[in-house]
Scaffold this motif. Structure first.
Motif, short mmCIF file in Angstrom:
data_model
loop_
_atom_site.label_atom_id
_atom_site.label_comp_id
_atom_site.label_asym_id
_atom_site.label_seq_id
_atom_site.Cartn_x
_atom_site.Cartn_y
_atom_site.Cartn_z
N GLN A 79 0.83 -1.21 0.00
CA GLN A 79 0.00 0.00 0.00
C GLN A 79 0.86 1.26 0.00
O GLN A 79 0.51 2.26 -0.63
CB GLN A 79 -0.95 -0.02 1.19
N GLN A 82 1.98 1.69 -3.52
CA GLN A 82 0.88 2.18 -4.35
C GLN A 82 0.67 3.68 -4.14
O GLN A 82 0.53 4.44 -5.12
CB GLN A 82 -0.42 1.43 -4.01
N GLU A 104 -2.60 -9.09 -3.35
CA GLU A 104 -3.44 -8.90 -4.52
C GLU A 104 -4.86 -8.50 -4.14
O GLU A 104 -5.53 -7.78 -4.88
CB GLU A 104 -3.43 -10.18 -5.36
N VAL A 107 -4.57 -4.38 -2.76
CA VAL A 107 -4.15 -3.23 -3.56
C VAL A 107 -4.67 -3.37 -4.98
O VAL A 107 -5.06 -4.46 -5.42
CB VAL A 107 -2.61 -3.08 -3.58
N ASP A 108 -4.67 -2.26 -5.70
CA ASP A 108 -5.18 -2.24 -7.06
C ASP A 108 -4.08 -2.42 -8.10
O ASP A 108 -4.34 -2.28 -9.30
CB ASP A 108 -5.90 -0.90 -7.32
#
Length: 243
Positions: A79, A82, A104, A107-108
């Motif tokens: 994160q 990201q 997975e 997070v995107d």
């Protein structure tokens, strides 16, 4: 005022979860940047971010089987990357891919899985039965060998229990601490020979520190170094963005 120089087009930012150990993370950074130079030349280097753990904290969680806590830390690292602007994630170790499903889900960003990048060239070479060296967690867990079997059709064999203990001990007691011992190299050669005797057509170095100890000269069959393969795949993905 001079305008800001725009980053090289079609280059993604690699998000590295490192410090697992710092020795292998340093190899990742070196290999990734050398591959960028090889492909682009000149003064090019990789656009990347790294979150680096204090591996002593992670090792305690591994040793005491506290994988849920380890997964929480790995998700936090992902994160952070990201939020920092990474375009995709690379876990700079084999063992901590045990937490990949948690990352997975949280997070995107896409995760470049090390088992997939290792399996690709093995299959391309027409090989099917491969011997695996790594930590006990990697050799004995389904998260790695199972993925290679189910998703890639590979028959993965691991050393016998005594050999697994030797391989694991050398990783933690020596390699992650930067110690490269000739006697340990010979021990690994013998483990490799026993895997080949059981039908291994290739050997997968399934721990990102093992390449510090052994190379192709130590094996009668092809060696596949997951560190180098993973780093190369990360560069290919970063540089092919939008291509």
């Amino acid at each position: 005022m001079s305008p800001l120089i725009a980053p090289t087009p079609a280059t993604q930012v690699i998000g590295l979860i490192g410090g697992l150990s710092w020795k292998s993370s340093a190899e990742y950074y070196r290999l990734i940047n050398e591959e960028v130079v090889r492909r682009r030349g000149g003064m090019h280097s990789a656009r990347c971010l790294m979150w680096s753990f204090d591996f002593a904290d992670i090792e305690v969680l591994q040793r005491t089987d506290r994988w849920d806590e380890a997964a929480h830390l790995m998700v936090d690292a992902a994160q952070r990357l990201q939020r920092g602007g990474a375009d995709f994630l690379v876990i700079a170790t084999n063992t901590m891919h045990i937490t990949a499903p948690h990352i997975e889900a949280a997070v995107d960003l896409p995760l470049l899985h090390i088992a997939d990048t290792a399996a690709a060239p093995i299959k391309a070479a027409g090989l099917r039965r491969v011997g695996l060296l790594g930590t006990a967690f990697t050799m004995e867990g389904d998260f790695y060998t199972g993925r290679m079997a189910r998703q890639h059709g590979l028959d993965v064999i691991v050393p016998a229990p005594a050999d697994r203990a030797t391989v694991h001990r050398i990783i933690y007691d020596e390699l992650v601490q930067g110690r490269v011992v000739d006697a340990s190299r010979q021990a690994y050669r013998q483990v490799i020979e026993r895997l080949v005797a059981r039908g291994a057509e290739a050997i997968l170095l399934g721990c990102t520190e093992i390449m510090l100890l052994v190379g192709q000269q130590d094996s009668p069959v092809p060696l596949y170094d997951t560190t180098a393969l993973h780093a190369s795949a990360a560069v290919l993905r970063a540089l092919s963005a939008g291509a």
